[in-house]
Design a protein around this motif. Structure first.
Motif, PDB file in Angstrom:
ATOM      1  N   SER A 313      50.430  -9.512  20.676  1.00 21.87           N
ATOM      2  CA  SER A 313      49.777  -8.401  21.360  1.00 21.87           C
ATOM      3  C   SER A 313      49.535  -7.233  20.420  1.00 21.87           C
ATOM      4  CB  SER A 313      50.642  -7.930  22.525  1.00 21.87           C
ATOM      5  OG  SER A 313      51.858  -7.384  22.025  1.00 21.87           O
ATOM      6  N   GLN A 314      50.158  -7.263  19.260  1.00 21.11           N
ATOM      7  CA  GLN A 314      50.037  -6.125  18.351  1.00 21.11           C
ATOM      8  C   GLN A 314      50.358  -6.563  16.931  1.00 21.11           C
ATOM      9  OE1 GLN A 314      53.610  -3.548  18.225  1.00 21.11           O
ATOM     10  NE2 GLN A 314      54.193  -4.471  20.178  1.00 21.11           N
ATOM     11  N   ALA A 315      50.101  -5.678  15.989  1.00 24.25           N
ATOM     12  CA  ALA A 315      50.473  -5.916  14.602  1.00 24.25           C
ATOM     13  C   ALA A 315      51.937  -5.560  14.426  1.00 24.25           C
ATOM     14  CB  ALA A 315      49.607  -5.067  13.675  1.00 24.25           C
ATOM     15  N   TYR A 316      52.599  -6.271  13.529  1.00 27.79           N
ATOM     16  CA  TYR A 316      54.005  -5.968  13.271  1.00 27.79           C
ATOM     17  C   TYR A 316      54.205  -5.585  11.810  1.00 27.79           C
ATOM     18  CZ  TYR A 316      54.907  -7.729  17.898  1.00 27.79           C
ATOM     19  OH  TYR A 316      54.901  -7.896  19.254  1.00 27.79           O
ATOM     20  N   ASP A 317      54.822  -4.453  11.643  1.00 31.40           N
ATOM     21  CA  ASP A 317      55.144  -3.968  10.318  1.00 31.40           C
ATOM     22  C   ASP A 317      56.028  -4.986   9.603  1.00 31.40           C
ATOM     23  OD1 ASP A 317      55.697  -2.050   8.199  1.00 31.40           O
ATOM     24  OD2 ASP A 317      57.672  -1.886   9.123  1.00 31.40           O
ATOM     25  N   PRO A 318      55.694  -5.332   8.354  1.00 30.67           N
ATOM     26  CA  PRO A 318      56.481  -6.360   7.648  1.00 30.67           C
ATOM     27  C   PRO A 318      57.974  -6.066   7.629  1.00 30.67           C
ATOM     28  CG  PRO A 318      54.526  -5.805   6.376  1.00 30.67           C
ATOM     29  CD  PRO A 318      54.549  -4.867   7.548  1.00 30.67           C
ATOM     30  N   MET A 319      58.334  -4.813   7.478  1.00 33.05           N
ATOM     31  CA  MET A 319      59.760  -4.514   7.438  1.00 33.05           C
ATOM     32  C   MET A 319      60.421  -4.700   8.796  1.00 33.05           C
ATOM     33  SD  MET A 319      60.432  -4.247   4.384  1.00 33.05           S
ATOM     34  CE  MET A 319      62.091  -3.579   4.232  1.00 33.05           C
ATOM     35  N   SER A 320      59.655  -4.579   9.860  1.00 31.20           N
ATOM     36  CA  SER A 320      60.245  -4.856  11.168  1.00 31.20           C
ATOM     37  C   SER A 320      60.423  -6.362  11.347  1.00 31.20           C
ATOM     38  CB  SER A 320      59.411  -4.243  12.293  1.00 31.20           C
ATOM     39  OG  SER A 320      58.327  -5.075  12.637  1.00 31.20           O
ATOM     40  N   ILE A 321      59.609  -7.145  10.642  1.00 27.56           N
ATOM     41  CA  ILE A 321      59.800  -8.598  10.653  1.00 27.56           C
ATOM     42  C   ILE A 321      61.083  -8.941   9.891  1.00 27.56           C
ATOM     43  CG2 ILE A 321      58.848 -10.815   9.909  1.00 27.56           C
ATOM     44  CD1 ILE A 321      57.306  -9.465  12.172  1.00 27.56           C
ATOM     45  N   ARG A 322      61.269  -8.262   8.769  1.00 28.98           N
ATOM     46  CA  ARG A 322      62.516  -8.458   8.023  1.00 28.98           C
ATOM     47  C   ARG A 322      63.721  -8.119   8.905  1.00 28.98           C
ATOM     48  NH1 ARG A 322      63.735  -8.543   2.466  1.00 28.98           N
ATOM     49  NH2 ARG A 322      65.868  -7.978   1.997  1.00 28.98           N
ATOM     50  N   PHE A 323      63.594  -7.027   9.604  1.00 27.44           N
ATOM     51  CA  PHE A 323      64.653  -6.594  10.516  1.00 27.44           C
ATOM     52  C   PHE A 323      64.906  -7.658  11.590  1.00 27.44           C
ATOM     53  CE2 PHE A 323      66.192  -4.033  14.169  1.00 27.44           C
ATOM     54  CZ  PHE A 323      67.205  -3.316  13.564  1.00 27.44           C
ATOM     55  N   PHE A 324      63.831  -8.144  12.138  1.00 30.96           N
ATOM     56  CA  PHE A 324      63.934  -9.172  13.176  1.00 30.96           C
ATOM     57  C   PHE A 324      64.659 -10.409  12.641  1.00 30.96           C
ATOM     58  CE2 PHE A 324      62.104 -12.893  15.395  1.00 30.96           C
ATOM     59  CZ  PHE A 324      62.492 -12.579  16.683  1.00 30.96           C
ATOM     60  N   ALA A 343      60.332  -6.009  21.007  1.00 30.53           N
ATOM     61  CA  ALA A 343      61.638  -5.387  21.261  1.00 30.53           C
ATOM     62  C   ALA A 343      62.311  -5.023  19.949  1.00 30.53           C
ATOM     63  CB  ALA A 343      62.525  -6.339  22.068  1.00 30.53           C
ATOM     64  N   SER A 344      62.226  -5.940  19.013  1.00 27.94           N
ATOM     65  CA  SER A 344      62.880  -5.724  17.735  1.00 27.94           C
ATOM     66  C   SER A 344      62.201  -4.603  16.951  1.00 27.94           C
ATOM     67  CB  SER A 344      62.848  -7.024  16.937  1.00 27.94           C
ATOM     68  OG  SER A 344      63.542  -6.884  15.738  1.00 27.94           O
ATOM     69  N   ALA A 345      60.876  -4.571  17.008  1.00 26.82           N
ATOM     70  CA  ALA A 345      60.134  -3.538  16.275  1.00 26.82           C
ATOM     71  C   ALA A 345      60.498  -2.159  16.800  1.00 26.82           C
ATOM     72  CB  ALA A 345      58.634  -3.785  16.412  1.00 26.82           C
ATOM     73  N   LYS A 346      60.660  -2.084  18.104  1.00 28.78           N
ATOM     74  CA  LYS A 346      61.024  -0.813  18.720  1.00 28.78           C
ATOM     75  C   LYS A 346      62.432  -0.401  18.291  1.00 28.78           C
ATOM     76  CE  LYS A 346      60.019   1.318  23.103  1.00 28.78           C
ATOM     77  NZ  LYS A 346      59.624   1.137  24.495  1.00 28.78           N
ATOM     78  N   GLY A 347      63.318  -1.374  18.337  1.00 29.22           N
ATOM     79  CA  GLY A 347      64.687  -1.106  17.927  1.00 29.22           C
ATOM     80  C   GLY A 347      64.760  -0.739  16.456  1.00 29.22           C
TER      81      GLY A 347
END
Length: 509
Positions: A313-324, A343-347
RNA sequence: GGUCGGGUGGCCGAGUGGCUAGGCAGAGCUCUGCAAAAGCUCCUACAGCGGUUCGAAUCCGCUCUCGACCUCCA
């Protein structure tokens, strides 16, 4: 001397237990991780293992080891299955795209490097290409033939598993029993190329005679051909790390036959196992399903970073992917879904911004009569934080716990800001230092890069100040229509404006 | 069919014998022109059935169920 900073335990696939990590040649640590086949754009399946082993190499370095991290680039191509029986993966794509195979390899190698960089992975110490190590592979095959563990057949060379098993055990790593492998039901699926050239069906190729349509080919003592799938890792691993080296990593899908074969080849060639610890990260699923091209749920990293995928539904910042990725322990399957990512990107945003604020915070001097947190067992005590962080990582790289510690810090930080608990300046300095070590140096999250906007350009800064000043004037005269108009217009331009007690803040995105 | 690894609250995801993981979502509240953000509070689960134990999400057995791999696919 081996640095002693607590006992790192790693799960060794070979023993199926967590073992204390002991370097074979401290302070040096040799680590080999199976790299990508660069026949297509980097995808989600690449993100997990390389983030995982990036954190491992960072942690080992933090512990004081000198790590040589070798990760190969597979660019010689291997057979594709399905309908494309017998045709080299890379050669096939190259033909389709009318490119030289090496041109294609170059393109996807660069794409891979870019994606790794965006994900915050440090480059490996050495990134050998299979195509650049053909002589080493040929040499290894020759040794295997000489020692009686391999035989030539019709321009190809196969590993003689029977000869090997007469001297060494086989199947320990993956838990396979050879006699059941071939006999096993449901195993008649693939008519393997060159099966008739083998003495036994379970023998595997070391060198493959190239069919005329196979573009990627090299000269060898057995004619034109290309190396078998497993031999490159064995040859390059030993070349740069010597056998045995410390850690061999890769995805669980590589366990069999790839790693089992690597182990056999190296053992047969050098009379010693390739490595001490075998580590395998678990697989990635999409909405609970295996990710596969045929399943239509294949997600390239670019799609993820740009949000251009029907499942997203949206783009995800690469670092939020790392976080995930690091929010799950590497040995668990990790399910990607749009909901989980969101959820993870928000967190992640709360986590990273909170920690950025924390490390920039200057604590007020302790007030009389209040006990500093450093004495109260709070996680804000630098030694306590470090002990917990270290315990988490020492337990087979339990990154989710370390991330949770970040949230705990933020929780307690509130009490510091509100004056409920006090901290000493000395401890605070220590704590900030430790947080940077664990969250930035080891997990790879940059905490000092707050105000991305601030560094954008002084011109933008100035313009924004003017606009927000004008808006403030409107607000002061209770001209809400005007102030909301400004805020909405900025919003549409991609600039978020938020009001709080001190005034207005703005940020991009 | 075989081997291996899983099934935790609405979702993601730690946790291996007794002590609230954490995040997201949701509810209430504070702040507030509105909005957003932030903060506070609440939400107590462990696939099923047996067993061991003073006590099990955690150990054992069975059942159901999901996934990976099973030789040239990384």
């Amino acid at each position: 001397m081996a640095p002693d900073k607590g006992a790192l335990h790693l799960y060794n696939t070979l023993s199926r237990t967590k073992e204390p990590f002991v370097a074979l040649n401290a302070p040096h640590v040799g680590m080999y991780v199976c790299g990508p086949t660069v026949y297509g754009p980097p995808h989600l399946g690449h993100a997990r293992p390389y983030v995982t082993f990036d954190v491992l190499s960072r942690y080992l370095r933090h512990l004081g080891y000198q790590v040589r991290y070798v990760r190969n680039i597979t660019d010689v191509g291997h057979l594709v299955d399905d309908a494309d029986e017998g045709e080299d993966k890379i050669a096939r794509r190259a033909r389709l795209e009318k490119l030289e195979p090496m041109e294609l390899v170059q393109r996807y190698t660069l794409a891979f490097h870019k994606a790794m960089d965006l994900l915050g992975n440090q480059p490996p110490s050495i990134e050998p290409r299979a195509s650049g190590h053909i002589p080493e592979q040929i040499e290894m095959i020759e040794v295997l033939i000489r020692k009686g563990f391999a035989y030539e057949s019709n321009g190809s060379v196969y590993f003689d598993l029977e000869a090997y098993r007469a001297k060494y055990p086989y199947g320990d790593l993956s838990g396979r029993v050879v006699d059941e492998l071939v006999a096993g039901a449901g195993n008649e699926r693939r008519a393997l190329a060159g099966q008739s050239e083998k003495r036994k069906p379970e023998d595997f190729a070391l060198w493959k005679n190239a069919e005329p349509q196979h573009i990627m080919r090299w000269n060898s003592p057995w004619g034109l051909g290309f190396p078998g799938w497993h031999i490159e890792c064995s040859a390059m691993g030993v070349k740069y790390l010597d056998a045995p080296f410390d850690i061999h990593g890769g995805g669980m899908d590589l366990l069999f036959p790839h790693h089992e074969s690597e182990m056999a080849q190296t053992t047969a060639c050098h009379d010693c196992a390739p490595c001490r610890y075998w580590m395998h990260n678990n697989m990635v699923t999409i909405n609970g399903q295996k990710m596969g091209k045929s399943l239509g749920n294949f997600i390239n990293l670019d799609d993820l970073f740009e949000g251009t995928h029907p499942l997203l539904s949206q783009a995800y910042d690469p670092m939020s992917i790392r976080f995930f990725i690091l929010q799950a322990q590497y040995r668990s399957t990790l399910d990607f879904s749009d909901g989980a990512l969101a959820a993870s990107a928000k967190g992640y945003k709360r986590w990273i911004q909170g920690l950025q604020e924390l490390i920039a915070y200057k604590p007020a001097p302790s007030m009389a009569g209040q006990e500093p947190a450093v004495n109260s067992g709070s996680i804000l005590s630098a030694p306590i934080f470090e002990a917990k962080a270290q315990a988490a990582l020492n337990d087979d790289l339990n990154t989710p716990i370390l991330i949770a510690l970040g949230y705990e810090l933020l929780n307690e930080f509130q009490s510091v800001k509100s004056g409920k608990i006090t901290v000493t300046a000395a401890n605070w300095t220590d704590l900030v230092g430790k947080i940077k070590v664990y969250m930035t140096d080891i997990l790879g999250f940059n905490l000092s890069d707050s105000g991305k906007e601030a560094s954008l350009s002084p011109a933008l800064e100035g313009a924004m100040k003017l606009i927000l000043d004008l808006r403030q004037q409107a607000k002061d005269s209770k001209n809400w229509a005007q102030s909301d108009l400004i805020r909405n217009a900025l919003n549409e331009a991609g600039i978020k404006v938020m009001d709080d007690k001190e005034g207005s803040r703005w940020s991009l995105g």
